[in-house]
Design an enzyme around this catalytic site. Structure first.
Site, short mmCIF file in Angstrom:
data_model
loop_
_atom_site.label_atom_id
_atom_site.label_comp_id
_atom_site.label_asym_id
_atom_site.label_seq_id
_atom_site.Cartn_x
_atom_site.Cartn_y
_atom_site.Cartn_z
CE LYS A 89 22.27 2.88 40.02
NZ LYS A 89 23.18 2.17 40.94
CG HIS A 149 24.82 -4.75 46.46
ND1 HIS A 149 25.44 -3.99 45.48
CD2 HIS A 149 24.15 -3.87 47.25
CE1 HIS A 149 25.15 -2.72 45.67
NE2 HIS A 149 24.37 -2.62 46.73
CD GLU A 163 25.63 1.03 43.45
OE1 GLU A 163 25.51 1.95 42.63
OE2 GLU A 163 24.93 0.00 43.44
CG ASP A 212 29.44 16.93 31.48
OD1 ASP A 212 28.63 16.33 32.20
OD2 ASP A 212 29.23 18.04 30.99
P1 NAD Z 1 37.39 23.06 25.97
O1 NAD Z 1 36.77 24.19 25.23
O2 NAD Z 1 37.99 23.35 27.30
O3 NAD Z 1 38.52 22.38 25.07
C1 NAD Z 1 38.34 22.14 23.71
C2 NAD Z 1 39.31 22.98 22.91
O4 NAD Z 1 40.64 22.56 23.20
C3 NAD Z 1 39.15 22.80 21.42
O5 NAD Z 1 38.19 23.71 20.94
C4 NAD Z 1 40.54 23.07 20.88
O6 NAD Z 1 40.71 24.40 20.52
C5 NAD Z 1 41.46 22.77 22.08
N1 NAD Z 1 42.28 21.55 21.92
C6 NAD Z 1 43.58 21.41 22.29
N2 NAD Z 1 44.04 20.18 22.03
C7 NAD Z 1 43.00 19.50 21.49
C8 NAD Z 1 42.85 18.16 21.00
N3 NAD Z 1 43.85 17.27 21.04
N4 NAD Z 1 41.65 17.78 20.54
C9 NAD Z 1 40.61 18.65 20.51
N5 NAD Z 1 40.71 19.94 20.92
C10 NAD Z 1 41.89 20.37 21.42
O7 NAD Z 1 36.40 21.86 26.20
P2 NAD Z 1 35.28 21.16 25.33
O8 NAD Z 1 35.68 19.74 25.18
O9 NAD Z 1 34.94 21.92 24.08
O10 NAD Z 1 34.03 21.26 26.31
C11 NAD Z 1 33.93 20.41 27.42
C12 NAD Z 1 33.34 21.15 28.60
O11 NAD Z 1 32.07 21.71 28.24
C13 NAD Z 1 33.06 20.22 29.75
O12 NAD Z 1 33.53 20.84 30.94
C14 NAD Z 1 31.52 20.15 29.79
O13 NAD Z 1 31.08 19.89 31.10
C15 NAD Z 1 31.16 21.51 29.31
N6 NAD Z 1 29.81 21.73 28.77
C16 NAD Z 1 28.93 20.71 28.52
C17 NAD Z 1 27.68 20.99 27.99
C18 NAD Z 1 26.74 19.84 27.68
O14 NAD Z 1 27.14 18.70 27.70
N7 NAD Z 1 25.46 20.10 27.38
C19 NAD Z 1 27.32 22.31 27.72
C20 NAD Z 1 28.23 23.32 27.97
C21 NAD Z 1 29.50 23.03 28.48
#
Ligand code: NAD
Length: 441
Positions: A278, A393, A100, A294
């Site tokens: 928005k 804009h 945008e 996300d």
């Molecule tokens: P992930 O599982 O890839 O990473 C998290 C893991 O990384 C942790 O469980 C931990 O074991 C490890 N880790 C390493 N270094 C870390 C640090 N410094 N801090 C925290 N953890 C660390 O990702 P996530 O963050 O658990 O999930 C994010 C993904 O899930 C996104 O891609 C999102 O789009 C997706 N997702 C979203 C939804 C929703 O929002 N409703 C539902 C399902 C999946």
């Protein structure tokens, strides 16, 4: 966020650089190459690390193929840099991915106004996400709630055992709470795991935990477990931003009053609130996207938070006049963003964006994102309360329209000038202007 703006800093190469500032004058007039060089210098990162911003060096198809399913290609989006940001005393250049026109310019403009009073001041709660476990067919839901709470330590330990790395990093399960939720199809017992996810967005982390405790929770409650997933209403993971916008820099006392009127309408009226919010999300989603986070999760969290105490949809921000007659803007909302997980580490452009920001934790990123949301909001409400949104804009949008009509970079300035002067920023008019121009050249 540590303050680093005012002090002289050793440069990456070892020499002492000038104090860094995100106020880069003439930034918009530079070539793309020169802008990148200025960004690298200001962010104190290697200029080569920004080469991934070229489409042919960014997200390759083979990497995209590993990120999602059925890949046939990748889609490019402009990444702009918002200048002028100071967050908790730290000078910041903010990458924003958006299609945008005027979003990046507006954020930079509002950040310039905020600088007069020190920029943005931010804070966060601990990065606590919640996962829900729904239990159906419970005959005594209130008693089941207490039975689950009596087993709190057992369930917390079971969930915590799923992610030893997270615990090692200082995160992990912090609590278990239980709600009884009546619905049209029955009364549900809903257990919530509260998990400190440190620098992750945390969805996968907490979903795994919810699935791990589900059977045992159902057994204790005397029912059948059904849904097991995080809630995007991340109301235990809030980020906040505050800024004072000087009345003089906004255009005077009357402008402050009118911005307050505009913001008050958004508080009171859902029709205005939707557009007001928005505008906030224009800034927020652009930074969330640029950093590989996300956008839908953050947007869902924001909308779930936009409910007034009396239960109606309202604005996420507030604008008040302070004792000096200046405008104070505040924004508080759930901010589930991470520095690890998802595409943050996998997408080369997201990695570059995070290195430009130089944030050290997910909390810092959440704060910057919220500051940009507030800046974006101020810019929009100010424009609406003064000259209207279209003037600024449309002159930026005109570039888009002229390009769509087929204008070359050389033809662009003349076509844009005509579209704006004619107050007709439309593709059909741009095509007419272009053929005239070509006929006369
Ligand atoms: P992930 O599982 O890839 O990473 C998290 C893991 O990384 C942790 O469980 C931990 O074991 C490890 N880790 C390493 N270094 C870390 C640090 N410094 N801090 C925290 N953890 C660390 O990702 P996530 O963050 O658990 O999930 C994010 C993904 O899930 C996104 O891609 C999102 O789009 C997706 N997702 C979203 C939804 C929703 O929002 N409703 C539902 C399902 C999946």
């Amino acid at each position: 966020m540590a303050s680093s703006a005012a002090t002289q800093q050793p440069h990456r190469s070892g020499r002492i650089s000038m104090p860094r500032t995100s106020r880069i004058s003439g930034f918009r007039d530079l070539s793309v190459e020169a802008r990148r060089a200025a960004v690298a210098e200001t962010a104190d990162i290697a200029p080569e690390s920004l080469a991934v911003l070229d489409p042919d060096q960014g997200l390759r198809v083979d990497l995209a193929d590993r990120l999602v399913e059925n890949v046939v290609g990748v889609m490019g989006l402009p990444v702009g840099i918002a200048t002028n940001f100071v967050v908790n005393g730290r000078e910041l250049l903010v990458p924003m991915a958006t299609e945008e026109a005027s979003v990046v310019a507006a954020a930079s403009n509002a950040a310039r106004i905020a600088r007069v009073h020190g920029g943005f001041f931010t804070s966060t709660t601990a990065p606590v996400m919640q996962a829900q476990v729904q239990i159906v067919d419970v005959t005594d839901p209130e008693a089941a709630r207490l039975r689950l709470l009596e087993h709190r330590d057992e369930l917390v330990a079971l969930a915590d055992s799923q992610d030893p790395l997270l615990r090692e990093l200082g995160g992990g399960v912090r609590d278990l709470t239980v709600r009884v939720v009546p619905s049209r199809a029955g009364t549900y017992v809903v257990a919530h795991l509260h998990v400190d996810v440190r620098d992750a967005m945390g969805a996968n982390a907490v979903n795994t935990m919810a699935e791990a405790v589900a059977d045992r929770a159902g057994e204790i409650a005397g029912g059948r477990t059904l849904l097991r997933i995080l809630t995007n209403k991340a109301d235990l993971r809030l980020a906040r931003a505050r800024a004072v916008f000087a009345a003089d820099a906004l255009g005077g006392a009357a402008v402050v009053d009118d911005i307050v009127h505009g913001a008050a309408l958004a508080e009171a009226d859902p029709y205005r609130a939707a557009t007001h919010n928005k505008g906030i999300m224009n800034g927020i989603s652009a930074v969330v996207l640029a950093t590989g986070n996300d956008t839908r999760a953050v947007e869902a969290g924001a909308h779930s938070h936009a409910i007034s105490p009396s239960g109606h949809y309202t604005s996420l921000s507030r604008f008040e006049k302070n004792a000096d007659g200046d405008l104070v803007g505040t924004l508080e909302l759930p901010m589930a963003v991470g520095l690890v997980g998802g595409a943050t580490k996998a997408h080369p452009v997201a990695k570059a964006a995070l290195s430009v920001l130089g944030v050290a934790s997910a909390a810092e990123l959440a704060e910057v994102v919220t500051a940009v949301g507030l800046a974006q909001n101020l810019a929009a409400v100010r424009a609406l309360a003064t000259e209207g949104i279209q003037r600024g804009h449309m002159s930026l949008h005109a570039r888009n329209v002229a390009t769509t009509a087929g204008a070359t970079p050389e033809e662009l300035p003349a076509v844009v000038a005509r579209l704006v002067a004619d107050k007709a920023v439309r593709v059909d008019h741009a095509e007419r202007v272009l053929s005239e121009l070509r006929a006369n050249s």
